[in-house]
Design a protein around this motif. Structure first.
Motif, PDB file in Angstrom:
ATOM      1  N   UNK A   5      55.379  38.224  50.364  1.00  0.00           N
ATOM      2  CA  UNK A   5      54.546  38.691  51.474  1.00  0.00           C
ATOM      3  C   UNK A   5      53.669  39.854  51.020  1.00  0.00           C
ATOM      4  N   UNK A   6      52.392  39.820  51.393  1.00  0.00           N
ATOM      5  CA  UNK A   6      51.441  40.839  50.959  1.00  0.00           C
ATOM      6  C   UNK A   6      51.003  41.789  52.073  1.00  0.00           C
ATOM      7  N   UNK A   7      51.286  41.431  53.342  1.00  0.00           N
ATOM      8  CA  UNK A   7      50.800  42.260  54.445  1.00  0.00           C
ATOM      9  C   UNK A   7      51.788  42.280  55.605  1.00  0.00           C
ATOM     10  N   UNK A   8      51.927  43.453  56.223  1.00  0.00           N
ATOM     11  CA  UNK A   8      52.725  43.590  57.437  1.00  0.00           C
ATOM     12  C   UNK A   8      51.851  43.228  58.631  1.00  0.00           C
ATOM     13  N   UNK A   9      52.208  42.166  59.341  1.00  0.00           N
ATOM     14  CA  UNK A   9      51.442  41.735  60.510  1.00  0.00           C
ATOM     15  C   UNK A   9      52.279  40.756  61.319  1.00  0.00           C
ATOM     16  N   UNK A  10      51.773  40.388  62.502  1.00  0.00           N
ATOM     17  CA  UNK A  10      52.452  39.378  63.310  1.00  0.00           C
ATOM     18  C   UNK A  10      53.757  39.819  63.922  1.00  0.00           C
ATOM     19  N   UNK A  11      53.929  41.140  64.103  1.00  0.00           N
ATOM     20  CA  UNK A  11      55.202  41.666  64.598  1.00  0.00           C
ATOM     21  C   UNK A  11      55.086  42.308  65.976  1.00  0.00           C
ATOM     22  N   UNK A  12      53.935  42.277  66.574  1.00  0.00           N
ATOM     23  CA  UNK A  12      53.657  43.047  67.800  1.00  0.00           C
ATOM     24  C   UNK A  12      54.608  42.753  68.953  1.00  0.00           C
ATOM     25  N   UNK A  13      55.075  41.518  69.074  1.00  0.00           N
ATOM     26  CA  UNK A  13      55.922  41.155  70.220  1.00  0.00           C
ATOM     27  C   UNK A  13      57.406  41.411  69.975  1.00  0.00           C
ATOM     28  N   UNK A  14      57.765  41.832  68.787  1.00  0.00           N
ATOM     29  CA  UNK A  14      59.185  42.020  68.445  1.00  0.00           C
ATOM     30  C   UNK A  14      59.648  43.422  68.826  1.00  0.00           C
ATOM     31  N   UNK A  15      59.492  43.740  70.094  1.00  0.00           N
ATOM     32  CA  UNK A  15      59.750  45.107  70.554  1.00  0.00           C
ATOM     33  C   UNK A  15      61.229  45.469  70.615  1.00  0.00           C
ATOM     34  N   UNK A  16      62.116  44.487  70.479  1.00  0.00           N
ATOM     35  CA  UNK A  16      63.557  44.756  70.478  1.00  0.00           C
ATOM     36  C   UNK A  16      64.132  44.880  69.068  1.00  0.00           C
ATOM     37  N   UNK A  17      63.266  44.734  68.080  1.00  0.00           N
ATOM     38  CA  UNK A  17      63.729  44.770  66.696  1.00  0.00           C
ATOM     39  C   UNK A  17      64.300  46.143  66.351  1.00  0.00           C
ATOM     40  N   UNK A  18      65.511  46.141  65.763  1.00  0.00           N
ATOM     41  CA  UNK A  18      66.179  47.386  65.408  1.00  0.00           C
ATOM     42  C   UNK A  18      66.269  47.587  63.896  1.00  0.00           C
ATOM     43  N   UNK A  19      66.425  46.487  63.158  1.00  0.00           N
ATOM     44  CA  UNK A  19      66.541  46.597  61.703  1.00  0.00           C
ATOM     45  C   UNK A  19      65.616  45.587  61.040  1.00  0.00           C
ATOM     46  N   UNK A  20      64.760  46.098  60.150  1.00  0.00           N
ATOM     47  CA  UNK A  20      63.741  45.272  59.504  1.00  0.00           C
ATOM     48  C   UNK A  20      63.794  45.521  58.000  1.00  0.00           C
ATOM     49  N   UNK A  21      64.159  44.469  57.266  1.00  0.00           N
ATOM     50  CA  UNK A  21      64.264  44.537  55.806  1.00  0.00           C
ATOM     51  C   UNK A  21      63.151  43.692  55.188  1.00  0.00           C
ATOM     52  N   UNK A  22      62.313  44.319  54.389  1.00  0.00           N
ATOM     53  CA  UNK A  22      61.244  43.561  53.743  1.00  0.00           C
ATOM     54  C   UNK A  22      60.989  44.137  52.347  1.00  0.00           C
ATOM     55  N   UNK A  23      62.083  44.437  51.657  1.00  0.00           N
ATOM     56  CA  UNK A  23      61.964  44.967  50.299  1.00  0.00           C
ATOM     57  C   UNK A  23      61.627  43.850  49.316  1.00  0.00           C
ATOM     58  N   UNK A  24      61.155  44.236  48.145  1.00  0.00           N
ATOM     59  CA  UNK A  24      60.853  43.305  47.053  1.00  0.00           C
ATOM     60  C   UNK A  24      59.875  42.214  47.483  1.00  0.00           C
ATOM     61  N   UNK A  25      58.741  42.663  48.001  1.00  0.00           N
ATOM     62  CA  UNK A  25      57.618  41.783  48.285  1.00  0.00           C
ATOM     63  C   UNK A  25      56.390  42.354  47.576  1.00  0.00           C
ATOM     64  N   UNK A  26      55.218  42.140  48.113  1.00  0.00           N
ATOM     65  CA  UNK A  26      53.985  42.609  47.464  1.00  0.00           C
ATOM     66  C   UNK A  26      53.111  43.384  48.453  1.00  0.00           C
ATOM     67  N   UNK A  27      53.765  44.157  49.300  1.00  0.00           N
ATOM     68  CA  UNK A  27      53.062  44.890  50.355  1.00  0.00           C
ATOM     69  C   UNK A  27      52.463  46.178  49.785  1.00  0.00           C
ATOM     70  N   UNK A  28      51.184  46.398  50.060  1.00  0.00           N
ATOM     71  CA  UNK A  28      50.495  47.564  49.514  1.00  0.00           C
ATOM     72  C   UNK A  28      50.210  48.641  50.551  1.00  0.00           C
ATOM     73  N   UNK A  29      50.474  48.361  51.830  1.00  0.00           N
ATOM     74  CA  UNK A  29      50.138  49.319  52.874  1.00  0.00           C
ATOM     75  C   UNK A  29      51.101  49.224  54.058  1.00  0.00           C
ATOM     76  N   UNK A  30      51.516  50.371  54.584  1.00  0.00           N
ATOM     77  CA  UNK A  30      52.318  50.402  55.799  1.00  0.00           C
ATOM     78  C   UNK A  30      51.361  50.329  56.981  1.00  0.00           C
ATOM     79  N   UNK A  31      51.494  49.296  57.800  1.00  0.00           N
ATOM     80  CA  UNK A  31      50.566  49.090  58.915  1.00  0.00           C
ATOM     81  C   UNK A  31      51.181  48.146  59.941  1.00  0.00           C
ATOM     82  N   UNK A  32      50.579  48.146  61.141  1.00  0.00           N
ATOM     83  CA  UNK A  32      50.939  47.178  62.194  1.00  0.00           C
ATOM     84  C   UNK A  32      52.412  47.209  62.589  1.00  0.00           C
ATOM     85  N   UNK A  33      52.976  48.409  62.625  1.00  0.00           N
ATOM     86  CA  UNK A  33      54.379  48.555  63.026  1.00  0.00           C
ATOM     87  C   UNK A  33      54.534  49.352  64.311  1.00  0.00           C
TER      88      UNK A  33
END
Length: 354
Positions: free
Chosen positions: A149-177
């Motif tokens: 995965x290269x980009x953080x997106x598509x998460x806007x409706x996950x308002x109940x999310x408590x734990x999010x693991x997305x290590x070891x990908x190809x993300x270059x920017x913290x955004x859309x959280x």
């Protein structure tokens, strides 16, 4: 006895334990916060076609080949299934936990009907994009680690999310959280991040893991006043700074950076673990006020002055130190001198004190 669990036959008795990057978690943190075991129970399974499990493991399989559908199932465990596509889950409207680790899935799809889903594990697949998650509004746990995965997106409706693991990908920017205001744990280790930013809305975060990136400065954390654990290991940080507002920090991991001075921890009086190993520190200083400190890790630095070590005697709760592979480590009386300097110690360099 009828169960509400579906699992692969090969994974039926396998220990189900989270594997996190060594640069982001201590062994204790892995065990306490990020591991879960499978329960020992009978499972509805279908053997590999023709009964040849070894042959089946050599090719990508379809989910229909390994699933026996129980409409009442609340958990599906299909780890290590060589599954290539998420499909055929439509009958499972009561599903709460879906585990699809270590497969060959390339796309998140066909999950819209799983509106009761609380946990989704897609660790170690071949997914390139965060998509088609809009309907999973009950999701509390999402693991997308070890994908592409290269980009953080598509998460806007996950308002109940408590734990999010997305290590070891190809993300270059913290955004859309910003909509993930209930998030308590965020794991972004081993990506391509260069800057800490866009986290102000995540005021409920208690654990933030940003190890093994390319971050050069500690910044933009002032709003995260509930943080208790911050990991910035294996980055390009040269100065400890901008932690004044994080008064609830109990664990701070800064190993494998370019730090030369221990400083600017005046407000972090709740620290229990301070990790500054593998830096360029010559002197132990500015830690006497850390009355709660129990673990101090400063191995692989340039500490040569025994008077500097004696500074730690002021930390009355200090039980463990790591000081190996400093110049003082070459002293033949190294362990004896460390113990005399810090009487409260019970462990030196992973070895119990006599």
């Amino acid at each position: 006895m009828k169960t509400n669990r579906i699992s692969r036959q090969a994974a039926k008795s396998e220990s189900y334990r989270r594997k996190m990057s060594d640069t982001n978690l201590t062994d204790d943190a892995k065990a306490e916060n990020l591991s879960r075991d499978t329960t020992e129970e009978s499972s509805a399974v279908v053997p590999a076609q023709n009964g040849n499990t070894e042959e089946a493991n050599q090719v990508i399989v379809k989910m229909e080949d390994v699933l026996t559908i129980d409409p009442e199932a609340t958990e599906v465990d299909l780890n290590h299934g060589r599954i290539g596509k998420i499909e055929n889950l439509e009958p499972l409207v009561n599903l709460e936990r879906l585990y699809l680790r270590w497969n060959m899935i390339t796309k998140i799809e066909n999950l819209d009907h799983l509106t009761k889903l609380q946990e989704l594990e897609l660790y170690d697949n071949q997914i390139t994009e965060l998509e088609n998650l809009e309907n999973l509004r009950s999701l509390e746990w999402l693991d997308m680690s070890f994908n592409r995965i290269t980009q953080l997106k598509g998460l806007d409706t996950l308002t109940n999310l408590k734990k999010f693991f997305i290590c070891s990908n190809k993300i270059s920017q913290i955004e859309n959280l910003s909509s993930l205001t209930n998030l308590t744990l965020l794991e972004l280790g081993d990506n391509k991040l260069r800057e800490i930013k866009n986290l102000d809305a995540l005021t409920n975060l208690t654990q933030l893991y940003l190890g093994k990136n390319k971050i050069t400065k500690i910044q933009n954390l002032d709003k995260l006043v509930n943080l208790t654990c911050l990991s910035l290991q294996a980055n390009r940080i040269t100065k400890i700074e901008n932690l004044d507002k994080l008064v609830n920090l109990t664990e701070l991991y800064l190993s494998e950076n370019g730090i030369t001075v221990i400083e600017n921890l005046d407000n972090n009086k709740q620290l229990e673990i301070l990790d500054v190993a593998k830096n360029q520190i010559k002197t132990i200083e500015n830690v006497s006020h850390l009355e709660c400190l129990e673990d101090f890790w400063a191995n692989h630095n340039a500490i040569s002055d025994w008077d500097s070590v004696a500074v730690l005697s002021a930390n009355k709760k200090l039980a463990t130190v790591y000081l190996e592979h400093n110049p003082i480590y070459n002293d033949v009386q190294y362990r004896a001198k460390v113990k005399r300097a810090i009487p409260s110690l019970t462990k030196i360099d992973a070895t119990l004190c006599k």
